[in-house]
Design a protein around this motif. Structure first.
Motif, PDB file in Angstrom:
ATOM      1  N   ARG A   1       1.087  -1.323   0.133  1.00 12.83           N
ATOM      2  CA  ARG A   1      -0.100   0.104   0.076  1.00 12.83           C
ATOM      3  C   ARG A   1       0.659   1.316   0.017  1.00 12.83           C
ATOM      4  NH1 ARG A   1      -5.525  -0.773   3.424  1.00 12.83           N
ATOM      5  NH2 ARG A   1      -6.304  -2.546   2.483  1.00 12.83           N
ATOM      6  N   GLY A   2       2.143   1.223   0.384  1.00 10.13           N
ATOM      7  CA  GLY A   2       3.000   2.329   0.116  1.00 10.13           C
ATOM      8  C   GLY A   2       3.129   2.868   1.766  1.00 10.13           C
ATOM      9  N   PRO A   3       4.274   3.585   1.927  1.00 13.63           N
ATOM     10  CA  PRO A   3       4.643   4.030   3.184  1.00 13.63           C
ATOM     11  C   PRO A   3       3.844   5.199   3.707  1.00 13.63           C
ATOM     12  CG  PRO A   3       6.102   4.922   1.718  1.00 13.63           C
ATOM     13  CD  PRO A   3       5.349   3.939   0.828  1.00 13.63           C
ATOM     14  N   LEU A   4       2.796   5.257   4.441  1.00 12.80           N
ATOM     15  CA  LEU A   4       2.023   6.240   5.022  1.00 12.80           C
ATOM     16  C   LEU A   4       1.250   5.756   6.002  1.00 12.80           C
ATOM     17  CD1 LEU A   4       0.902   9.346   4.775  1.00 12.80           C
ATOM     18  CD2 LEU A   4      -0.819   8.355   3.128  1.00 12.80           C
ATOM     19  N   CYS A   5       1.052   6.680   7.120  1.00 14.51           N
ATOM     20  CA  CYS A   5       0.213   6.439   8.177  1.00 14.51           C
ATOM     21  C   CYS A   5      -0.462   7.661   8.287  1.00 14.51           C
ATOM     22  CB  CYS A   5       0.985   6.151   9.473  1.00 14.51           C
ATOM     23  SG  CYS A   5      -0.007   6.481  11.028  1.00 14.51           S
ATOM     24  N   VAL A   6      -1.895   7.671   8.329  1.00 10.49           N
ATOM     25  CA  VAL A   6      -2.391   8.838   8.508  1.00 10.49           C
ATOM     26  C   VAL A   6      -3.119   8.852   9.851  1.00 10.49           C
ATOM     27  CG1 VAL A   6      -4.725  10.038   7.636  1.00 10.49           C
ATOM     28  CG2 VAL A   6      -3.236   8.987   5.906  1.00 10.49           C
ATOM     29  N   GLY A   7      -2.976   9.845  10.460  1.00  7.34           N
ATOM     30  CA  GLY A   7      -3.460  10.166  11.957  1.00  7.34           C
ATOM     31  C   GLY A   7      -4.990  10.596  11.692  1.00  7.34           C
ATOM     32  N   VAL A   8      -5.888   9.892  12.320  1.00 10.34           N
ATOM     33  CA  VAL A   8      -7.139  10.539  12.466  1.00 10.34           C
ATOM     34  C   VAL A   8      -7.418  11.245  13.829  1.00 10.34           C
ATOM     35  CG1 VAL A   8      -9.623   9.575  12.632  1.00 10.34           C
ATOM     36  CG2 VAL A   8      -7.808   8.159  11.290  1.00 10.34           C
ATOM     37  N   ASP A   9      -7.359  12.620  13.672  1.00  9.10           N
ATOM     38  CA  ASP A   9      -7.106  13.316  14.884  1.00  9.10           C
ATOM     39  C   ASP A   9      -8.408  14.407  14.883  1.00  9.10           C
ATOM     40  OD1 ASP A   9      -4.556  12.164  15.317  1.00  9.10           O
ATOM     41  OD2 ASP A   9      -3.610  13.811  14.979  1.00  9.10           O
ATOM     42  N   PRO A  10      -9.458  14.039  15.296  1.00  4.25           N
ATOM     43  CA  PRO A  10     -10.705  14.782  15.090  1.00  4.25           C
ATOM     44  C   PRO A  10     -10.846  15.832  16.165  1.00  4.25           C
ATOM     45  CG  PRO A  10     -11.328  12.672  16.171  1.00  4.25           C
ATOM     46  CD  PRO A  10      -9.845  12.579  15.809  1.00  4.25           C
ATOM     47  N   HIS A  11      -9.781  16.817  15.997  1.00  8.46           N
ATOM     48  CA  HIS A  11      -9.869  17.887  17.067  1.00  8.46           C
ATOM     49  C   HIS A  11     -10.773  19.104  16.684  1.00  8.46           C
ATOM     50  CE1 HIS A  11      -7.353  20.209  14.265  1.00  8.46           C
ATOM     51  NE2 HIS A  11      -6.151  19.192  14.490  1.00  8.46           N
TER      52      HIS A  11
END
Length: 291
Positions: A23-33
């Motif tokens: 899938r490729g090198p990426l982490c997406v933060g789920v930051d619902p501020h």
């Protein structure tokens, strides 16, 4: 999935390696501020939280390697927010993404046992692929996390060299023997990972915005390096190679606002994530994606 079945699950290091390669090198933060909820024209409420988190899952979980919900933004709504976090974890994992809960937990004795059970035991409704932890009550205090990670095929990311200015006072302090505290943490993680192939279950958090050299050879960690701080916080894809050198294959770049600001349209979110993946593929020396 039963607890017995989970005990024989593929180790986290192998699952993460496969996710990064496919899938490729990426982490997406789920930051619902609150600011992001407002930018999506959502109320700062449980309903807004749920809409935000599940939209991110719908748009990204089938495409990116890792999603990383920040627990605090869910916890602030109490039990209703935790219920949304549970659903976010479950739906993201069901769609094929690995999930790291960014909780930065750490304690001693029965308390850390309970934290480990909360995130890394299959009987928990918060059961996830990996969790961030703080080792500053002593690396050995985190043993319950390590034990469950090894038993259930999960991962643990220990804070090592974070990018916040306050962190250096502790992490770069020199311990007996002349080693910095952060380097000592990394050395203990490396010893615990041993010769696991393709990498062990214990990763490290190292900020992508660091400017001072890391006083440890990360190539010897034999674990993933979670690198937050990219995008809105100032870290760049180009800076990763200079910071991480020979260990770039195990670096997991993490960004949040740089992707999430393109919501709430799911198609636009996907395009933003795809652009980020390609930038990180190039920066980290991955082969070109198959067309």
């Amino acid at each position: 999935m039963t607890e017995t079945e989970t005990e024989s699950a593929e180790p986290f290091g192998a699952r993460l390696r496969k996710a990064l390669d496919t899938r490729g090198p990426l982490c997406v933060g789920v930051d619902p501020h609150p600011a992001l909820l407002g930018a999506w024209s959502l109320p700062d409420s449980v309903a807004g939280l749920e809409r935000f988190a599940l939209t991110a899952v719908e748009a990204l979980a089938e495409r990116v390697a890792v999603l990383k919900p920040q627990s605090s933004f869910f916890e602030r709504f109490g039990s209703a927010g935790i219920a949304v976090l549970e659903r976010t974890i479950a739906e993201a994992r069901a769609a094929g993404a690995l999930v790291i809960v960014d909780a930065k937990r750490g304690d001693i004795g029965s308390t850390v046992e309970a934290y480990a059970d909360a995130y890394l035991s299959p009987s928990s409704s918060l059961f996830t692929d990996a969790v961030t932890v703080s080792p500053y009550l002593g690396f050995g205090s985190l043993e319950p996390f390590f034990e469950r990670a090894e038993r259930y095929g999960c991962g643990v990311f220990v804070l090592a060299f974070t990018s916040n200015p306050e962190g250096a006072a502790v992490q770069r302090a020199v311990a007996e023997g002349g080693e910095t505290v952060g380097a000592s943490i990394l050395a203990q993680a490396a010893a615990r990972n041993g010769e696991a192939v393709p990498m062990g279950p214990i990763g490290a958090v190292v900020g992508a915005t660091l400017t001072d050299p890391i006083p440890f050879d990360l190539a010897t960690l034999n674990g993933a390096v979670l690198a937050p701080g990219l995008g809105a916080q100032g870290g760049t894809p180009e800076g990763l190679r200079g910071l991480f050198g020979a260990t770039t294959a195990n670096v997991l770049p993490s960004m949040s606002r740089e992707v999430l600001r393109h919501g709430p349209d799911a198609a636009v979110l996907r395009r933003a994530a795809r652009r980020a993946v390609e930038e990180f593929r190039t920066a980290l020396g991955y082969p070109a994606a198959a067309s």
